[in-house]
Design a protein around this motif. Structure first.
Motif, PDB file in Angstrom:
ATOM      1  N   THR A 186      46.467  28.922  31.719  1.00  0.00           N
ATOM      2  CA  THR A 186      46.270  27.851  32.699  1.00  0.00           C
ATOM      3  C   THR A 186      47.252  28.175  34.464  1.00  0.00           C
ATOM      4  O   THR A 186      46.839  28.472  35.496  1.00  0.00           O
ATOM      5  CB  THR A 186      46.820  26.858  32.991  1.00  0.00           C
ATOM      6  N   LYS A 187      48.008  28.680  34.066  1.00  0.00           N
ATOM      7  CA  LYS A 187      49.080  29.526  35.283  1.00  0.00           C
ATOM      8  C   LYS A 187      49.349  31.170  34.977  1.00  0.00           C
ATOM      9  O   LYS A 187      49.988  31.254  35.454  1.00  0.00           O
ATOM     10  CB  LYS A 187      50.187  28.727  35.496  1.00  0.00           C
ATOM     11  N   ALA A 188      48.522  31.436  34.375  1.00  0.00           N
ATOM     12  CA  ALA A 188      47.942  33.169  34.286  1.00  0.00           C
ATOM     13  C   ALA A 188      48.148  34.459  35.375  1.00  0.00           C
ATOM     14  O   ALA A 188      48.769  34.890  35.690  1.00  0.00           O
ATOM     15  CB  ALA A 188      47.212  33.568  33.052  1.00  0.00           C
ATOM     16  N   GLY A 189      47.730  33.134  36.683  1.00  0.00           N
ATOM     17  CA  GLY A 189      47.550  34.120  37.817  1.00  0.00           C
ATOM     18  C   GLY A 189      46.252  34.130  38.257  1.00  0.00           C
ATOM     19  O   GLY A 189      45.300  33.908  37.987  1.00  0.00           O
ATOM     20  N   GLU A 190      45.750  34.795  39.254  1.00  0.00           N
ATOM     21  CA  GLU A 190      45.173  34.543  40.111  1.00  0.00           C
ATOM     22  C   GLU A 190      44.124  35.833  40.297  1.00  0.00           C
ATOM     23  O   GLU A 190      44.480  36.728  40.365  1.00  0.00           O
ATOM     24  CB  GLU A 190      45.655  34.290  41.965  1.00  0.00           C
ATOM     25  N   GLY A 191      43.262  35.281  40.105  1.00  0.00           N
ATOM     26  CA  GLY A 191      41.670  36.500  39.584  1.00  0.00           C
ATOM     27  C   GLY A 191      41.957  37.195  38.317  1.00  0.00           C
ATOM     28  O   GLY A 191      41.537  38.219  38.220  1.00  0.00           O
ATOM     29  N   LEU A 192      42.346  36.410  37.606  1.00  0.00           N
ATOM     30  CA  LEU A 192      42.865  37.011  35.931  1.00  0.00           C
ATOM     31  C   LEU A 192      42.736  36.337  35.389  1.00  0.00           C
ATOM     32  O   LEU A 192      42.451  35.102  34.743  1.00  0.00           O
ATOM     33  CB  LEU A 192      44.829  36.949  35.484  1.00  0.00           C
ATOM     34  N   TRP A 193      41.961  37.511  34.470  1.00  0.00           N
ATOM     35  CA  TRP A 193      40.594  36.617  33.279  1.00  0.00           C
ATOM     36  C   TRP A 193      41.064  36.504  32.086  1.00  0.00           C
ATOM     37  O   TRP A 193      42.457  37.180  31.626  1.00  0.00           O
ATOM     38  CB  TRP A 193      38.995  37.475  33.103  1.00  0.00           C
ATOM     39  N   VAL A 194      41.017  35.777  31.048  1.00  0.00           N
ATOM     40  CA  VAL A 194      42.499  35.752  30.235  1.00  0.00           C
ATOM     41  C   VAL A 194      41.027  34.562  29.589  1.00  0.00           C
ATOM     42  O   VAL A 194      40.154  34.035  29.262  1.00  0.00           O
ATOM     43  CB  VAL A 194      43.157  33.887  30.262  1.00  0.00           C
ATOM     44  N   ILE A 195      41.209  35.429  28.265  1.00  0.00           N
ATOM     45  CA  ILE A 195      40.215  35.520  26.940  1.00  0.00           C
ATOM     46  C   ILE A 195      41.589  34.163  25.543  1.00  0.00           C
ATOM     47  O   ILE A 195      41.890  35.569  25.161  1.00  0.00           O
ATOM     48  CB  ILE A 195      39.266  36.475  26.013  1.00  0.00           C
ATOM     49  N   LEU A 196      40.783  33.619  25.205  1.00  0.00           N
ATOM     50  CA  LEU A 196      41.526  32.791  24.416  1.00  0.00           C
ATOM     51  C   LEU A 196      40.793  32.084  23.520  1.00  0.00           C
ATOM     52  O   LEU A 196      39.914  32.124  23.344  1.00  0.00           O
ATOM     53  CB  LEU A 196      41.861  31.182  24.696  1.00  0.00           C
TER      54      LEU A 196
END
Length: 238
Positions: free
Chosen positions: A106-116
């Motif tokens: 949730t705090k990975a970074g602005e504009g960053l896509w995260v696949i969990l």
């Protein structure tokens, strides 16, 4: 009143005695001014080729007319730097546990896509998806790929919902895939998974069409070929 800058014998005597300052050499003054002008022009001409650090170091030397252009180049250099940093950081799959969730997702970074990917050890389809995700992480280093044992992130998460993939951007869920049927079971290929993830926007695939569509088209064609026509069906009834 005597002009101290006048070129007279009296002023020369006063200069020798230190009463008047030495007379300035016009050639030296002009040379200094020319050198300063050339330096300023060289700085302005080369800011297009400067790095982000160089732009910041020479910021005070730019003229007001260049501020807008320099700000544009600074933003461009900053974007390039961020892109480079992201490519350095990612490129492999990251395993996390519950306490890491907020920081890494949730705090990975602005504009960053995260696949969990939430999974459980011992489930073949979860292992299959993890293998595919490892390859996709190398192929799409600008996207952050994460795996976690389901119950470490969500206590009592039911096994029937596995595998589960959540896709985040700016801390918000943009897509979710829950359960083995969504993935097509053990027949899931890397290209199938790549296409599915690309539909959310998390990765930019170069695949031109859904790989599974070819299989579905062949299956439907086979069904239509083997199905009896209405005419032959009526003949059999007679």
């Amino acid at each position: 009143m005597q002009d101290p800058n006048a070129d007279t014998e009296w002023n020369d005597i006063l200069r020798k005695k230190g009463i008047l300052p030495p007379k300035e050499n016009p050639n030296e003054v002009e040379a200094a001014e020319e050198e300063l002008l050339q330096h300023q022009q060289s700085v302005v001409k080369t800011y297009e080729d400067m790095t982000l650090e160089e732009l910041e170091e020479n910021e005070d030397e730019f003229g007001e007319e260049d501020e807008r252009a320099i700000e544009m180049y600074r933003q461009q250099r900053l974007a390039e730097w961020k892109a480079t940093q992201m490519k350095k950081v990612y490129g492999e799959i990251l395993e996390i546990s519950g306490p890491d969730y907020v920081q890494e997702v949730t705090k990975a970074g602005e504009g960053l896509w995260v696949i969990l990917h939430l999974y459980k050890r011992g489930l073949p389809i979860c292992a299959l998806i993890n293998r595919h995700l490892s390859e996709l992480a190398r192929k799409f280093p600008e996207t952050k790929f994460i795996t976690a044992i389901s119950t470490t992130c969500i206590p009592n998460y039911p096994d029937r919902n596995l595998p589960t993939i959540f896709i985040y951007r700016d801390g918000d869920i943009k897509a979710q895939y829950v359960g083995p049927l969504v993935f097509g079971g053990m027949n899931l290929t890397k290209d199938d998974l790549e296409w599915k993830l690309s539909e959310s926007g998390a990765i930019k695939t170069e695949l031109e069409e859904n790989p599974r569509r070819k299989i579905e088209d062949r299956l439907m064609s086979s069904i239509r070929t083997s199905a009896p026509t209405k005419k032959s069906s009526d003949s059999e009834e007679d």
